[in-house]
Scaffold this active site. Structure first.
Site, PDB file in Angstrom:
ATOM      1  N   GLY A  94      47.876  67.272  -7.068  1.00  0.00           N
ATOM      2  CA  GLY A  94      46.636  66.794  -7.665  1.00  0.00           C
ATOM      3  C   GLY A  94      46.727  66.080  -8.988  1.00  0.00           C
ATOM      4  O   GLY A  94      45.750  65.452  -9.417  1.00  0.00           O
ATOM      5  N   GLU A 125      52.866  70.910  -5.400  1.00  0.00           N
ATOM      6  CA  GLU A 125      53.025  69.893  -4.347  1.00  0.00           C
ATOM      7  C   GLU A 125      52.583  68.514  -4.836  1.00  0.00           C
ATOM      8  O   GLU A 125      51.608  67.962  -4.339  1.00  0.00           O
ATOM      9  CB  GLU A 125      52.173  70.272  -3.137  1.00  0.00           C
ATOM     10  CG  GLU A 125      52.542  71.596  -2.526  1.00  0.00           C
ATOM     11  CD  GLU A 125      51.573  72.042  -1.436  1.00  0.00           C
ATOM     12  OE1 GLU A 125      52.015  72.774  -0.542  1.00  0.00           O
ATOM     13  OE2 GLU A 125      50.384  71.651  -1.478  1.00  0.00           O
ATOM     14  N   ARG A 145      42.188  52.042  -0.679  1.00  0.00           N
ATOM     15  CA  ARG A 145      41.595  52.883  -1.732  1.00  0.00           C
ATOM     16  C   ARG A 145      40.355  52.285  -2.403  1.00  0.00           C
ATOM     17  O   ARG A 145      39.392  53.004  -2.640  1.00  0.00           O
ATOM     18  CB  ARG A 145      42.657  53.297  -2.749  1.00  0.00           C
ATOM     19  CG  ARG A 145      43.814  54.081  -2.101  1.00  0.00           C
ATOM     20  CD  ARG A 145      44.712  54.778  -3.092  1.00  0.00           C
ATOM     21  NE  ARG A 145      44.064  55.890  -3.742  1.00  0.00           N
ATOM     22  CZ  ARG A 145      43.553  55.883  -4.941  1.00  0.00           C
ATOM     23  NH1 ARG A 145      43.641  54.789  -5.668  1.00  0.00           N
ATOM     24  NH2 ARG A 145      42.952  56.933  -5.433  1.00  0.00           N
ATOM     25  N   GLY A 172      52.200  64.650  -5.111  1.00  0.00           N
ATOM     26  CA  GLY A 172      52.445  63.456  -4.305  1.00  0.00           C
ATOM     27  C   GLY A 172      52.303  62.246  -5.207  1.00  0.00           C
ATOM     28  O   GLY A 172      53.266  61.615  -5.642  1.00  0.00           O
ATOM     29  N   CYS A 189      38.019  40.950   7.715  1.00  0.00           N
ATOM     30  CA  CYS A 189      36.632  40.597   8.040  1.00  0.00           C
ATOM     31  C   CYS A 189      35.706  41.741   7.666  1.00  0.00           C
ATOM     32  O   CYS A 189      35.177  42.449   8.532  1.00  0.00           O
ATOM     33  CB  CYS A 189      36.517  40.307   9.529  1.00  0.00           C
ATOM     34  SG  CYS A 189      37.580  38.966  10.000  1.00  0.00           S
ATOM     35  N   GLU A 190      35.571  41.980   6.388  1.00  0.00           N
ATOM     36  CA  GLU A 190      34.729  43.030   5.831  1.00  0.00           C
ATOM     37  C   GLU A 190      34.350  42.576   4.438  1.00  0.00           C
ATOM     38  O   GLU A 190      35.245  42.322   3.616  1.00  0.00           O
ATOM     39  CB  GLU A 190      35.539  44.329   5.632  1.00  0.00           C
ATOM     40  CG  GLU A 190      35.845  45.117   6.847  1.00  0.00           C
ATOM     41  CD  GLU A 190      34.796  46.152   7.176  1.00  0.00           C
ATOM     42  OE1 GLU A 190      34.778  46.581   8.330  1.00  0.00           O
ATOM     43  OE2 GLU A 190      34.002  46.508   6.278  1.00  0.00           O
TER      44      GLU A 190
END
Ligand code: LLP
Length: 446
Positions: A252, A294, A334, A296, A365-366
């Protein structure tokens, strides 16, 4: 302003004697010509430095600990190899990640298997291959793992995931510690289900796990979670005379994407986390369990950058000026998913004044496919090379083939050397599993 200051803030970046921008010793313009754009680049030097910072930070304390890299942030075989060489363990969240890790030569016994709905097939695979620890998420899974371990006649180490009931100040889509969470077992139910855990003949209870969320800057939420977890460990000891050997606090730690992010260093984070655990264990006359974390993002985010080439530039009178690049939400989900903000610069104009406010848009196409809204850059032209910083975590791992775009190559760089970790996808690769049900006759394109 020019970007010289920003470059100094960014790990791995330098300006070389030819006034070119280099990343871990490799000229970015050269990398773009060799590998094309868009493409992901990872600095091996930074990955190893981040791992080392975690190790050094823990070494200062006289405690038992284990650092697990969270593979969901970025996992390819070469990454598994580096993480292994750095002596870290690995947290995986699927059979697919186990497969990548094992193919990358990662030792099964240092793998921890997460997930809130591990399938029978995944569990079979994990247990057969001797995965070190399974993190039990729910009671259904507890029974399933016991059954499979029984059939395979194996003993399985387990941690049990608790929901500590702690809310965090991060985007709601990456909060996991609140009581209304789909991960883990609510902490208030823990004591009642404990006899079921102890009754399992093939499962070896090692300890408890929690993960409160991601991209966190505030240690207070960790402190609350530690308090809850230690109270629970104490209650388990009191009620069942069972020692909990492991306390896994998940990942986190947040990173600096833009100057608005005030991230803690790895060292500060570990210092405060372990300091608090020590205080709370002392208060409860509890011996300090083995501490697992943990991380990341805090290992891999800063190690990655993405290169894009500017295509068309559009601006209706008085409206947004769009620089349209050759990637987008297919390689970086993201911004569209979490409104995430990034910083970038024009590689071939890094020393020019940033005079124009522009929006860096993707080619999908967004309309929501925007990589950076409103960033100041030098005057851009078609063909300019753009580098986006801090793209190592949850970019490649969340990439997609939307609109039929092949995933970009993933390249490792190290002090001037560079090579593929994953080759760029081709149209053939994307089509290799396409099939025609027998009642459809394929039309051959001539
Ligand atoms: N452990 C567990 C059980 C997790 O669920 C996660 C992340 C981690 C560790 C690693 O957390 P980190 O140190 O990377 O914050 N896709 C989102 C992030 C989702 C995080 C999911 N779990 C993003 O791009 O921000």
């Amino acid at each position: 302003m020019t970007f010289i200051k920003e470059i100094k803030n960014r790990k791995g970046f330098k300006i070389d004697e030819n006034n070119k921008l280099v990343f871990d010793g490799c000229c970015l313009e050269d990398l773009a010509s060799i590998y094309g754009t868009p493409s992901y680049f990872f600095s091996e030097t930074i990955i190893r430095e981040q791992c080392q910072e975690y190790r050094e930070a823990f070494k200062k304390w006289n405690i038992d600990y284990e650092i697990l890299y969270a593979g969901k942030a970025f996992l390819v075989q070469a990454m598994a190899h580096i993480i292994n060489e750095e002596g870290l363990s690995l947290d995986v969240s699927s059979g697919g990640e186990i497969y990548i890790a094992l193919e990358g030569g990662f030792p099964a016994e240092r793998i921890y298997f997460h997930g809130n709905n591990k399938s029978e097939e995944e569990l079979n695979f994990a247990i057969k291959r001797g995965i070190g620890t399974i993190v039990i998420d729910n009671l259904y899974e507890l029974e399933l793992v016991e059954q499979i371990a029984n059939i395979l006649n194996k003993k399985v180490n387990i941690l049990v995931r608790a929901i500590p009931g702690v809310d965090t100040h991060t985007h709601k889509k990456i909060r996991t510690g609140q009581i209304d969470s789909k991960f883990g077992i609510p902490i208030q139910d823990f004591l009642y289900i404990f006899p079921a855990i102890l009754a399992k003949k093939h499962l070896i209870y090692q300890g408890v796990h929690c993960h409160i969320g991601s991209q966190l800057f505030d240690m207070q939420s960790y402190y609350l979670a530690i308090r809850e977890m230690i109270d629970m460990i104490k209650a388990i000891e009191k009620n069942y005379e069972i020692k909990t050997s492991v306390l896994n606090l998940g990942g986190g730690l947040g990173v600096r994407y833009t100057e608005d992010d005030t991230a803690l260093s790895i060292n500060q984070y570990v210092h405060q986390l372990v300091g608090q655990i020590k205080i709370m264990c002392n208060e409860n006359q509890l011996s300090i369990p083995k501490i697992l974390v943990e991380p990341g993002r805090s290992i891999i985010a800063d190690a990655g950058v993405t290169l894009y080439r500017v295509g068309p530039i559009k601006q209706a009178k008085g409206m947004t000026r769009y620089l349209i690049v050759d990637g987008g939400m297919t390689d970086n989900l993201r911004p569209s998913l979490y409104d995430a903000r990034y910083e970038a610069l024009i590689v071939n104009k890094f020393d020019e004044e940033a005079l124009e406010t522009v929006t860096v848009a993707g080619k999908c196409c967004e309309s929501g496919d925007i990589l950076i809204k409103d960033i100041k850059l030098p005057h851009a032209e078609n063909g300019d090379l753009i580098v986006l910083f801090t793209t190592g975590a949850y970019h490649y791992s969340m990439s997609s083939n939307y609109n039929g775009f092949p995933r970009p190559p993933v390249v490792l760089v190290n002090k001037g050397k560079h090579g593929f970790m994953v080759k760029g996808e081709t149209y053939q690769y994307m089509n290799q599993n396409h099939a025609f049900p027998e009642w459809l006759t394929p039309k051959k394109v001539t």
